[in-house]
Design an enzyme around this catalytic site. Structure first.
Site, mmCIF file in Angstrom:
data_model
loop_
_atom_site.group_PDB
_atom_site.id
_atom_site.type_symbol
_atom_site.label_atom_id
_atom_site.label_comp_id
_atom_site.label_asym_id
_atom_site.label_seq_id
_atom_site.Cartn_x
_atom_site.Cartn_y
_atom_site.Cartn_z
ATOM 1 N N PRO A 2 0.801 -1.197 0.000
ATOM 2 C CA PRO A 2 0.000 0.000 0.000
ATOM 3 C C PRO A 2 0.837 1.252 0.000
ATOM 4 O O PRO A 2 1.621 1.495 0.903
ATOM 5 C CB PRO A 2 -0.814 -0.104 1.280
ATOM 6 C CG PRO A 2 -0.692 -1.516 1.703
ATOM 7 C CD PRO A 2 0.609 -1.969 1.196
ATOM 8 N N GLU A 3 0.635 2.012 -1.042
ATOM 9 C CA GLU A 3 1.187 3.357 -1.130
ATOM 10 C C GLU A 3 -0.008 4.296 -0.971
ATOM 11 O O GLU A 3 -1.111 3.848 -0.657
ATOM 12 C CB GLU A 3 1.894 3.542 -2.470
ATOM 13 C CG GLU A 3 2.963 2.476 -2.715
ATOM 14 C CD GLU A 3 3.709 2.639 -4.026
ATOM 15 O OE1 GLU A 3 3.826 3.782 -4.501
ATOM 16 O OE2 GLU A 3 4.171 1.625 -4.567
ATOM 17 N N LYS A 58 1.073 7.013 4.554
ATOM 18 C CA LYS A 58 0.540 5.670 4.342
ATOM 19 C C LYS A 58 -0.090 5.112 5.623
ATOM 20 O O LYS A 58 -0.287 3.904 5.757
ATOM 21 C CB LYS A 58 1.666 4.729 3.876
ATOM 22 C CG LYS A 58 2.317 5.171 2.561
ATOM 23 C CD LYS A 58 3.538 4.340 2.210
ATOM 24 C CE LYS A 58 4.286 4.953 1.036
ATOM 25 N NZ LYS A 58 5.590 4.291 0.781
ATOM 26 N N ARG A 278 16.056 -0.984 -4.442
ATOM 27 C CA ARG A 278 14.715 -1.439 -4.814
ATOM 28 C C ARG A 278 14.672 -1.842 -6.269
ATOM 29 O O ARG A 278 15.339 -1.246 -7.111
ATOM 30 C CB ARG A 278 13.689 -0.317 -4.596
ATOM 31 C CG ARG A 278 13.747 0.373 -3.252
ATOM 32 C CD ARG A 278 13.368 -0.539 -2.107
ATOM 33 N NE ARG A 278 12.028 -1.078 -2.262
ATOM 34 C CZ ARG A 278 10.914 -0.450 -1.897
ATOM 35 N NH1 ARG A 278 10.991 0.711 -1.306
ATOM 36 N NH2 ARG A 278 9.740 -0.999 -2.085
#
Length: 291
Positions: A2-3, A58, A278
């Site tokens: 979840p962003e 978030k 990432r």
DNA sequence: CACTTGACCTGTCCGC
DNA sequence: TGCGGACAGGTCAAGT
């Protein structure tokens, strides 16, 4: 998972279902998912009513009439799924999605409301957490003191965006977008998507980005965030909204998780590289290394 | 101080 | 089919 768009989608769903409902009980099995539950749940959650559901970065905030709030971070695989009393728990969730019977093996916390409806906090990887804190104290938490501005707020513009990012001159533009103290809510998906939109290589140092590129990057970031909220977020793996339904942004993504496919702009092959530790998706033709 | 790496966990996928 | 390793949307703490 979840962003910002995913958390905002969950928030909108919860805001529809929760206000006015009274908490009857709270069940939890994985202690780290809700560290202060054993001490405080009975005193400050059970018997109180949900007043409002908010979001900052978030993080979700479920404000209770007890002057306490549930503070929730979904991290990578967290889900908050609401089911009304008419639905049959354990007999198959009515929505055709990743969520089947509830509770399932990833359910860490279950809130049961007085009317029999339930809110399930599922989290496969157990990184997410839930806390119960006095509402007035939330602003004093380290995280809330340090977190950057909301990119979608009315008074946030590209000049402010540029000013915030320039605090990290010698850092890659991607790492800086992901830094929650610079800008709130951006994660791996929307960083890659916005950088592709602005034709910026993710490893470009912030100091090498021109004002015009900052303006473009700002526009692209706002665009992908808004589009994703409109599409209900990205369900690449686990993400579902408060009704247990998937979002569809991923089918609109231009580069994220599209390595090996054609760049929608130039047709060359999208590659996956590593930036800021990432997985990072780029078109090396459209997004040239600057330095 | 700035930046990178490892840790927190489970599950899935890929190569041998 | 089995097994090991890499990797997954996030953030901390610790290390260089």
């Amino acid at each position: 998972m979840p962003e910002l768009p995913e958390v905002e989608t969950v928030r909108m769903g919860l805001a529809k279902f929760l206000p006015g409902r009274v908490i009857a009980s709270v069940d939890f099995d994985w202690p780290k998912s809700f560290p202060n539950a054993p001490n405080d749940v009975k005193k400050f959650a059970v018997g109180s009513k949900v007043v409002e559901v908010r979001r900052r970065a978030k993080v979700l905030l479920i404000e209770l009439s007890s002057k306490y709030s549930l503070v929730i971070h979904l991290k990578m695989t967290g889900q908050l799924v609401f089911a009304s009393s008419k639905e049959r728990f354990g007999a198959g969730h009515p929505n055709d999605s990743l969520v089947g019977q509830l509770p399932d093996k990833s359910t860490r916390v279950t809130l049961t409301f007085k009317d029999g409806s339930k809110l399930f906090f599922n989290d496969q990887r157990k990184f997410g957490w839930m806390r119960l804190l006095p509402t007035a104290e939330i602003v004093n938490l380290d995280f809330f003191k340090k977190v950057g501005p909301e990119p979608l707020s009315d008074d946030f513009d590209w000049r402010q965006f540029r000013g915030r990012l320039l605090r990290r001159k010698n850092t890659s533009i991607k790492a800086t977008l992901l830094d929650q103290t610079v800008i709130a809510g951006v994660g791996n998906i929307y960083a890659d998507e916005a950088l592709w939109g602005a034709r910026l290589h993710p490893a470009t140092l912030v100091r090498d980005v021109s004002p015009a590129k900052f303006h473009k990057l700002y526009d692209e970031l706002i665009y992908v965030l808004r589009l994703s909220i409109e599409k209900g977020g990205s369900s690449d793996r686990n993400y579902v909204n408060a009704e247990g339904k998937k979002g569809s942004y991923i089918s609109f993504a231009r580069v994220f998780r599209r390595e090996g496919q054609a760049c929608p702009r130039c047709g060359r092959t999208i590659e996956k590289i590593r930036v800021a530790g990432r997985g990072t998706h780029i078109c090396t033709h459209c997004q040239k290394t600057v330095n």
